[in-house]
Design a protein around this motif. Sequence first.
Motif, PDB file in Angstrom:
ATOM      1  N   SER A 310       0.804  -1.224   0.000  1.00 42.17           N
ATOM      2  CA  SER A 310       0.000   0.000   0.000  1.00 42.17           C
ATOM      3  C   SER A 310       0.837   1.275   0.000  1.00 42.17           C
ATOM      4  O   SER A 310       0.287   2.376  -0.078  1.00 42.17           O
ATOM      5  CB  SER A 310      -0.928   0.010   1.218  1.00 42.17           C
ATOM      6  OG  SER A 310      -0.182  -0.032   2.430  1.00 42.17           O
ATOM      7  N   ALA A 311       2.162   1.156   0.084  1.00 45.87           N
ATOM      8  CA  ALA A 311       3.020   2.334   0.251  1.00 45.87           C
ATOM      9  C   ALA A 311       2.875   3.323  -0.897  1.00 45.87           C
ATOM     10  O   ALA A 311       2.803   4.542  -0.671  1.00 45.87           O
ATOM     11  CB  ALA A 311       4.479   1.900   0.394  1.00 45.87           C
ATOM     12  N   ARG A 312       2.830   2.829  -2.118  1.00 46.12           N
ATOM     13  CA  ARG A 312       2.749   3.735  -3.266  1.00 46.12           C
ATOM     14  C   ARG A 312       1.402   4.452  -3.293  1.00 46.12           C
ATOM     15  O   ARG A 312       1.337   5.663  -3.543  1.00 46.12           O
ATOM     16  CB  ARG A 312       2.965   2.960  -4.563  1.00 46.12           C
ATOM     17  CG  ARG A 312       2.935   3.809  -5.805  1.00 46.12           C
ATOM     18  CD  ARG A 312       3.418   3.036  -7.016  1.00 46.12           C
ATOM     19  NE  ARG A 312       3.329   3.833  -8.230  1.00 46.12           N
ATOM     20  CZ  ARG A 312       3.808   3.468  -9.401  1.00 46.12           C
ATOM     21  NH1 ARG A 312       4.442   2.301  -9.523  1.00 46.12           N
ATOM     22  NH2 ARG A 312       3.675   4.248 -10.461  1.00 46.12           N
ATOM     23  N   ASP A 313       0.317   3.724  -3.018  1.00 43.69           N
ATOM     24  CA  ASP A 313      -1.010   4.333  -3.024  1.00 43.69           C
ATOM     25  C   ASP A 313      -1.135   5.401  -1.944  1.00 43.69           C
ATOM     26  O   ASP A 313      -1.846   6.397  -2.133  1.00 43.69           O
ATOM     27  CB  ASP A 313      -2.080   3.262  -2.795  1.00 43.69           C
ATOM     28  CG  ASP A 313      -2.132   2.237  -3.904  1.00 43.69           C
ATOM     29  OD1 ASP A 313      -3.184   2.110  -4.532  1.00 43.69           O
ATOM     30  OD2 ASP A 313      -1.120   1.549  -4.140  1.00 43.69           O
ATOM     31  N   CYS A 314      -0.455   5.179  -0.815  1.00 40.99           N
ATOM     32  CA  CYS A 314      -0.600   6.066   0.342  1.00 40.99           C
ATOM     33  C   CYS A 314       0.491   7.129   0.443  1.00 40.99           C
ATOM     34  O   CYS A 314       0.492   7.913   1.405  1.00 40.99           O
ATOM     35  CB  CYS A 314      -0.597   5.238   1.636  1.00 40.99           C
ATOM     36  SG  CYS A 314      -2.020   4.148   1.824  1.00 40.99           S
ATOM     37  N   LEU A 315       1.409   7.175  -0.519  1.00 36.58           N
ATOM     38  CA  LEU A 315       2.543   8.090  -0.392  1.00 36.58           C
ATOM     39  C   LEU A 315       2.087   9.539  -0.234  1.00 36.58           C
ATOM     40  O   LEU A 315       2.694  10.315   0.504  1.00 36.58           O
ATOM     41  CB  LEU A 315       3.470   7.962  -1.595  1.00 36.58           C
ATOM     42  CG  LEU A 315       4.721   8.857  -1.562  1.00 36.58           C
ATOM     43  CD1 LEU A 315       5.577   8.563  -0.332  1.00 36.58           C
ATOM     44  CD2 LEU A 315       5.536   8.684  -2.838  1.00 36.58           C
ATOM     45  N   LEU A 316       1.002   9.925  -0.888  1.00 35.37           N
ATOM     46  CA  LEU A 316       0.531  11.304  -0.797  1.00 35.37           C
ATOM     47  C   LEU A 316       0.088  11.650   0.624  1.00 35.37           C
ATOM     48  O   LEU A 316       0.133  12.822   1.007  1.00 35.37           O
ATOM     49  CB  LEU A 316      -0.618  11.537  -1.775  1.00 35.37           C
ATOM     50  CG  LEU A 316      -1.078  12.981  -1.961  1.00 35.37           C
ATOM     51  CD1 LEU A 316       0.047  13.852  -2.517  1.00 35.37           C
ATOM     52  CD2 LEU A 316      -2.311  13.055  -2.853  1.00 35.37           C
TER      53      LEU A 316
END
Length: 464
Positions: A310-316
């Motif tokens: 989930s890191a990329r989806d939640c980076l923002l």
Amino acid sequence: MTPASDTASPIPGNVAADDLSTLQGMPDCEQVDLLLFDMNGLPRGKRIAREALEKVYANGVCLPMSLIATDITGNTVEETGLGYDIGDEDRICRPVPGSLRPVPWSPRPMAQLLLGMEDAQGRPFEANPREVLRRVLERYAQRGLKPVVAVELEFYLLDRLADADGRPQPPINPNTGGRNRSTQVYYMDDLDDYRGFTDAVATACMAQGIPADTAVAEYAPGQFEINLKHRDDALLACDEAICLKRAIKAVAQQQGLQASFMAKPFVEQAGNGLHIHVSVLDAAGDNILACTPEAPSDALRHAIGGLQRSARDCLLLFAPHANSYRRFVPNAFVPLNDSWGFNNRSVAMRVPYSDPANVRVEHRISGADANPYLVAAAVLAGMLHGIENGFDPGPPIVGNAYEQLENRSPFWHEAIDDFMASDFIAEQFGESFRHVYGQQKLKELRTFYVQVTDLEYAWYLRSV
């Protein structure tokens, strides 16, 4: 007005017992700040007379719905649909029970009270950051699980006067009379030199019931870290973290300083991080992550696997601003990949040294400029997603993660694109939140990139 300690107090009977007790202990309180923290973690709201609290507890208080998603400059983001499209409607905001606290830095007796916003149907507004976290916690409760959360915040103390180039600079050391220019990580003399500040913050925390237990001189001149004790109530942990930021800024201002949680105020110095520590208790109160480095538990591995997925989806959510992305540089104790490991500060998901029963995950991606509610929601949602799906994180990193895995340099526009296209975000936090937060950040990005910077003049004005 009838004294607060009198049985004829105008505060109605539906007030949380903790709030009533706090108010009775503040008979001289004259005003109350009603605080609604927006998506950027900025406090917005109203200041009322103490006498007006009766109506607030009974009926709530009206605030524009658009406040939740104002941009970092305080302007309404029309693209969210919360501005002129709905006539900039007000919504009822109600007190968060147990959140009334004194404001010890105020020159006159004051208190503060956190608010939660409702939607048009009287339900908690889905895009309110505190509500986003509450819904994630509901999913843990449905599985008989309870996260235990602790927050660490890094920040810079700065001189309120800029340097000759208009840039921020370290403050005058109150002991030496000069500016600190060297890096002395964990240096006790720096803590001693700024003891007047750290003691004042500790006093403010005691008055507000904020469990700050550790202060550290960090990896740059004027940089400090304050750690909060772990809580088995993640909402309370984030309430305390966001109120700690307000207290630190207020105390610094009182002392002629400026406190900044900007992710990367200095190119050549360390950035400011927001690290979240999480363990997870089952219905019996046992930590499901418990294990040893030699035999990592399945729950720990799966939770970390979920964080990786989930890191990329939640980076923002971890890096919400243009400046956030300047923090992601090599060899600065900032993760540049999705690695994990035991007792290793070069990884993104660190398992700190502890006895087996107290094993926890330290999530190290976020900057201190992020909203604690949204960071905690993203971390907890990722962990639960991994536990439910049994994701494999791969082997733990031993040694320098920067040298063993590909290092990535993330960009703000890519993070916004990934967030707005993410099924994970919509499923975990709701399509309304994905739309409102995504449009807010997209508006900020567009506003940021139409500005002409000094560097552009230096590079291009004469040469091209």
